[in-house]
Design a protein around this motif. Structure first.
Motif, PDB file in Angstrom:
ATOM      1  N   CYS A   1       0.824  -1.218   0.000  1.00 26.64           N
ATOM      2  CA  CYS A   1       0.000   0.000   0.000  1.00 26.64           C
ATOM      3  C   CYS A   1       0.855   1.263   0.000  1.00 26.64           C
ATOM      4  CB  CYS A   1      -0.930  -0.006   1.217  1.00 26.64           C
ATOM      5  SG  CYS A   1      -2.246  -1.244   1.141  1.00 26.64           S
TER       6      CYS A   1
ATOM      7  N   ARG B   1       3.551   1.621  -1.453  1.00 26.94           N
ATOM      8  CA  ARG B   1       4.114   1.782  -2.792  1.00 26.94           C
ATOM      9  C   ARG B   1       3.058   2.184  -3.812  1.00 26.94           C
ATOM     10  NH1 ARG B   1       7.739  -3.019  -5.212  1.00 26.94           N
ATOM     11  NH2 ARG B   1       8.855  -2.490  -3.292  1.00 26.94           N
ATOM     12  N   TYR B   2       1.857   1.567  -3.742  1.00 34.61           N
ATOM     13  CA  TYR B   2       0.881   1.750  -4.796  1.00 34.61           C
ATOM     14  C   TYR B   2      -0.408   2.457  -4.363  1.00 34.61           C
ATOM     15  CZ  TYR B   2       3.782  -1.698  -7.207  1.00 34.61           C
ATOM     16  OH  TYR B   2       4.827  -2.360  -7.788  1.00 34.61           O
TER      17      TYR B   2
END
Length: 220
Positions: free
Chosen positions: A179, A181-182
């Motif tokens: 989460c 990271r994206y």
């Protein structure tokens, strides 16, 4: 979920319960433990199948607790050449694939005059074929290398509880890293998304094998 069920089942028999009640609950707990062994082994297959990508792309960004949990899982499910974990042994030999030689050895280990027991009831939901459960306990004793069925189940429960904690910690740590990271925006809003509701105390929960079965509406 399955660990919770086992804990509730074990505590469901009242003090000084009749032997049949204890046997029913032990059969209930054993079934759940066998299901749990299968789920854990399948979970480990998923994790190990993505091991290289997990190590390279995510593990360095996971929490220390998450990395330790992953190391514990690898050590438990890969104990060394020619060895298997107790959970893997249970999954392969008594949970879903009852090997003939394991069942035969368990039957041969029973005393000649042992008190087996199948309890028949007019409702199939309260019928208990306990002879097969005795064989499961005998097989579990052999796999665990102990002489007592209750001790074998305790060892299985100990391993299942420890590895459940490792799975939960590792997966939670991975999800946070993913989460961050994206899905940074969604992660930032989580502290504002809370809900409070009433729940029963865990100590008040009961799940006994023998019970008053629901009456079909058509017969009421």
């Amino acid at each position: 979920m399955l660990n919770k069920m086992v804990a509730v089942i074990i505590d469901s028999a009242p003090p000084n319960a009749p032997r049949i009640v204890n046997q029913g609950n032990s059969a209930y707990a054993m079934l759940v433990m066998r299901m749990l062994a299968g789920r854990m082994c399948e979970g480990w297959k998923v994790l190990s199948g993505f091991s290289k990508k997990l190590k390279a792309d995510y593990e360095p960004h996971m929490s220390e607790d998450g990395r330790v949990a992953l190391r514990n899982l690898r050590a438990y499910f890969n104990p060394g050449k020619g060895k298997q974990s107790l959970i893997t042994d249970v999954r392969n030999n008594v949970a879903f694939h009852s090997l003939r030689e394991i069942v035969a050895a368990a039957y041969d280990a029973l005393p000649p005059m042992d008190d087996l027991g199948d309890y028949l009831h007019r409702h199939i939901g309260n019928t208990l074929y306990y002879t097969t459960e005795i064989l499961q306990y005998e097989a579990l004793k052999q796999l665990a290398g102990v002489g007592d069925g209750a001790e074998a189940l305790r060892l299985m429960q100990r391993d299942a509880h420890a590895q459940t904690n490792n799975f939960n910690t590792a997966i939670y740590s991975f999800v946070v890293a993913f989460c961050e990271r994206y899905l940074k925006g969604a992660l930032a809003t989580l502290p504002d998304e809370t809900e409070t509701f009433e729940v029963r105390s865990f100590d008040d929960m009961r799940l006994s094998f023998f019970s008053e079965l629901p009456t079909p509406q058509a017969a009421s």
